[in-house]
Motif scaffolding. Structure first.
Motif, PDB file in Angstrom:
ATOM      1  N   ILE A 189      43.922  43.400  19.941  1.00 30.08           N
ATOM      2  CA  ILE A 189      42.504  44.055  19.920  1.00 30.08           C
ATOM      3  C   ILE A 189      42.857  45.347  19.738  1.00 30.08           C
ATOM      4  O   ILE A 189      42.337  46.181  20.951  1.00 30.08           O
ATOM      5  CB  ILE A 189      41.764  43.549  21.173  1.00 30.08           C
ATOM      6  N   ASN A 197      46.282  41.823  25.948  1.00 26.05           N
ATOM      7  CA  ASN A 197      46.522  41.128  27.174  1.00 26.05           C
ATOM      8  C   ASN A 197      47.946  41.115  27.471  1.00 26.05           C
ATOM      9  O   ASN A 197      48.908  41.498  26.949  1.00 26.05           O
ATOM     10  CB  ASN A 197      45.598  40.051  26.932  1.00 26.05           C
TER      11      ASN A 197
ATOM     12  N   GLY B 152      35.091  42.943  23.957  1.00 20.39           N
ATOM     13  CA  GLY B 152      36.348  43.613  23.989  1.00 20.39           C
ATOM     14  C   GLY B 152      36.594  44.468  25.264  1.00 20.39           C
ATOM     15  O   GLY B 152      37.660  45.127  25.340  1.00 20.39           O
ATOM     16  N   PRO B 155      40.126  42.040  28.348  1.00 25.17           N
ATOM     17  CA  PRO B 155      40.738  41.152  27.769  1.00 25.17           C
ATOM     18  C   PRO B 155      41.706  40.041  28.542  1.00 25.17           C
ATOM     19  O   PRO B 155      42.207  39.200  28.006  1.00 25.17           O
ATOM     20  CB  PRO B 155      41.802  42.112  26.866  1.00 25.17           C
ATOM     21  N   ASP B 156      41.821  40.351  29.540  1.00 26.25           N
ATOM     22  CA  ASP B 156      42.639  39.456  30.484  1.00 26.25           C
ATOM     23  C   ASP B 156      41.621  38.781  31.688  1.00 26.25           C
ATOM     24  O   ASP B 156      41.636  38.882  32.918  1.00 26.25           O
ATOM     25  CB  ASP B 156      43.529  40.004  31.402  1.00 26.25           C
ATOM     26  N   GLY B 237      37.248  39.198  26.387  1.00 30.29           N
ATOM     27  CA  GLY B 237      37.272  40.374  25.564  1.00 30.29           C
ATOM     28  C   GLY B 237      38.306  40.236  24.485  1.00 30.29           C
ATOM     29  O   GLY B 237      37.962  40.940  23.574  1.00 30.29           O
ATOM     30  N   PHE B 238      39.475  39.498  24.735  1.00 24.35           N
ATOM     31  CA  PHE B 238      40.357  39.509  23.802  1.00 24.35           C
ATOM     32  C   PHE B 238      39.954  38.570  22.691  1.00 24.35           C
ATOM     33  O   PHE B 238      39.991  39.240  21.412  1.00 24.35           O
ATOM     34  CB  PHE B 238      41.594  38.753  24.405  1.00 24.35           C
ATOM     35  N   VAL B 239      39.395  37.520  22.932  1.00 28.03           N
ATOM     36  CA  VAL B 239      38.961  36.472  21.858  1.00 28.03           C
ATOM     37  C   VAL B 239      37.621  37.105  20.790  1.00 28.03           C
ATOM     38  O   VAL B 239      37.822  37.324  20.119  1.00 28.03           O
ATOM     39  CB  VAL B 239      38.692  35.159  22.239  1.00 28.03           C
TER      40      VAL B 239
END
Lengths: 350, 350
Positions: A189, A197, B152, B155-156, B237-239
């Motif tokens: 990202i 991540n 975004g 992300p974790d 937020g990653f996906v």
């Protein structure tokens, strides 16, 4: 057992699992035999009483095509694990067993995805050095195609699984798209330092250590996926499955809106008729039938999953892909690279 | 400080950060004041020497629009954390400080995304009960729009963060799309039992316990995102970032191919000219300018991030969105729901 790919060179085709039924599969086999003179021999797996009449009009030499009888069919509604347990004489399970027993090298099936992946993973062991299989898919992009891996087999991936995906995807890309040294991107990202991540940070580090084996182009973000940046997009099965399915959903939505707007008044409709060729050409360019199968890679033997609704053309493409996989000795080469990668990864970071 | 939203009702607009410069921002403000008579008062943050001449032609009552001077500008090339450290008198940082000090309720900026999110997260504290802010985005789908959250910021994510995202997204959906009880879907990879990854399994369990607060429609897979299934799509937020950026990339690729095919011969080109209205209508339907800003939610005060290349229309939409957020008392209502959700989640599963 060692390696299985190339052992017999036969392609086991599950004749019963697709939405369009065995007649469509047999027709695909007929077309494949006609179009590809050097095609690897095929074993059609399914109900002999159904298949024999269908084969009557298929011209072939006896060694090119045999039937392996299986009395049951895994349906799209069957629960994957239940299907494996209950339908031991299904065409899908029997086709996979042919690979397991060394009587075929690749399975082609357009049956129930969950059942196929479960059966493949449980019945065929993974290759030496590989912990988890990965599903690959060929996706059109600007000026070509890329291989997405993993499209859904392993949703809780570890960094070393993603490194293996990079190797599996590179070889599949080489075989299917003819790219000698495919550029590999790691899906993330934003490409700035420290973005992503925990999984990505560690995988990026590992990939940097395997650049002898993998043509690693670095992280890639969503903005660049359909541009011409890389040839293999590496991700875990969770992200990959969401991406590929959401893309399909988006294209459907976009096409639907376009169709609607083009029919909104008579002038537009006439215009659309005149430019019909453009829409057909566009459809052809993004047509998944050209690369009919998504292979489950990393197993001793390969399983090519074609879409449940595959027509003869898509199934024919999958059969052709199976043949190419066998001829390229893909699995032997993958096993060699996996062994080297595992050696590199075992060395602690300086 | 307690809640900040609605304290002053002022909108702090970062006048300097966008690609098109302060003149475009001032023009957006002028249009917003004209189009929305009851708009909340605006504080333009930026270089007074630049802004005053631009404001000469903007008709307004004095209390509607003031300037807050800031001598520096965070550029698109600045590294986020460096920018915050070095450019303390930047329009972006000063605008956020206005919210922190209770002199404004919402920031609108089309500046450097990374810097804006870092500044927002570091300078404004998160709401009571919320550990991580989330970025929301409004995305067109069949027969309407949905809110994607998180696009975004985090992300974790942990399961409780995703439950908070469901609450944040539901309120934003209510305010922006006017849906009283938005259906919330949890983004995953197949809706069968046991599908997804560890994060999803646990989040699904938590969401099932908060159905008094959240209109939880269950897991949703990629195939259904652009269909009319849900109004809020919850993910980490990653996906979310990968999805939204890859969709933008896909639309660009698709549109580019379409344009190319339509120009491939004269008949198609004439047809395309006749159906031009359809393409314009399609572009309008997926136009992100209609919902110019992506808000960073879960903070004491809100930050609306508009695209760096936003034009006057997009910035005007973001200013209008800011006004709607303030009027709906969005943050107070979110805080109340977050408190109730945290109570529910604290109860051990029976």
């Amino acid at each position: 057992m060692g390696t299985t790919s190339g052992q017999t060179g036969r392609i086991a085709v599950d004749a019963m699992g697709g939405d369009l039924g065995p007649a469509e599969v047999v027709e695909a086999v007929r077309l494949a035999l006609r179009q590809y003179p050097g095609l690897n021999p095929i074993t059609l797996v399914g109900d002999r009483a159904v298949l024999e009449p269908l084969l009557a009009r298929v011209r072939r030499r006896p060694e090119q095509l045999t039937i392996h009888h299986a009395s049951e069919v895994v349906t799209m509604d069957d629960k994957p694990l239940m299907a494996l347990k209950r339908k031991k004489d299904s065409s899908m399970v029997r086709a996979i067993e042919l690979v397991k027993d060394g009587q075929a090298s690749v399975v082609v099936s357009c049956g129930n995805t969950g059942a196929l992946m479960a059966a493949g993973t449980l019945r065929l062991r993974t290759m030496e050095g590989v912990a988890r299989p990965a599903l690959a898919a060929v996706v059109p992009r600007q000026n070509g195609h890329f291989v997405l891996i993993d499209a859904g087999a392993n949703p809780d991936a570890k960094p070393e699984h993603l490194v293996h995906n990079a190797i599996l995807g590179s070889h599949y890309c080489r075989v299917m798209l003819g790219i000698a040294r495919p550029r590999v991107g790691l899906m993330t990202i934003g490409t700035e330092e420290g973005k992503g991540n925990a999984l990505i940070t560690e995988t990026n580090e590992l990939l940097r250590r395997t650049t002898d084996l993998i043509n690693y182009a670095g992280p890639i973000e969503g903005f660049h996926v359909f541009a011409e940046h890389v040839d293999v997009v590496v991700c875990d099965g969770f992200v990959g499955n969401i991406m590929i399915k959401s893309w399909e959903s988006l294209v459907k939505f976009f096409s639907g809106m376009l169709r609607e707007e083009l029919q909104a008044n008579p002038v537009r409709a006439v215009g659309a008729l005149m430019s019909k060729g453009a829409f057909n050409a566009l459809r052809e360019r993004i047509n998944p039938e050209r690369y009919g199968g998504a292979p489950l890679l990393g197993l001793r033997g390969n399983i090519l999953k074609a879409h449940g609704s595959s027509n003869r053309r898509a199934i024919k493409s999958a059969i052709h892909a199976a043949s190419q996989i066998i001829r390229a000795d893909m699995n032997q080469r993958i096993e060699a690279d996996i062994a080297r990668a595992n050696d590199l990864l075992a060395v602690p970071v300086a």
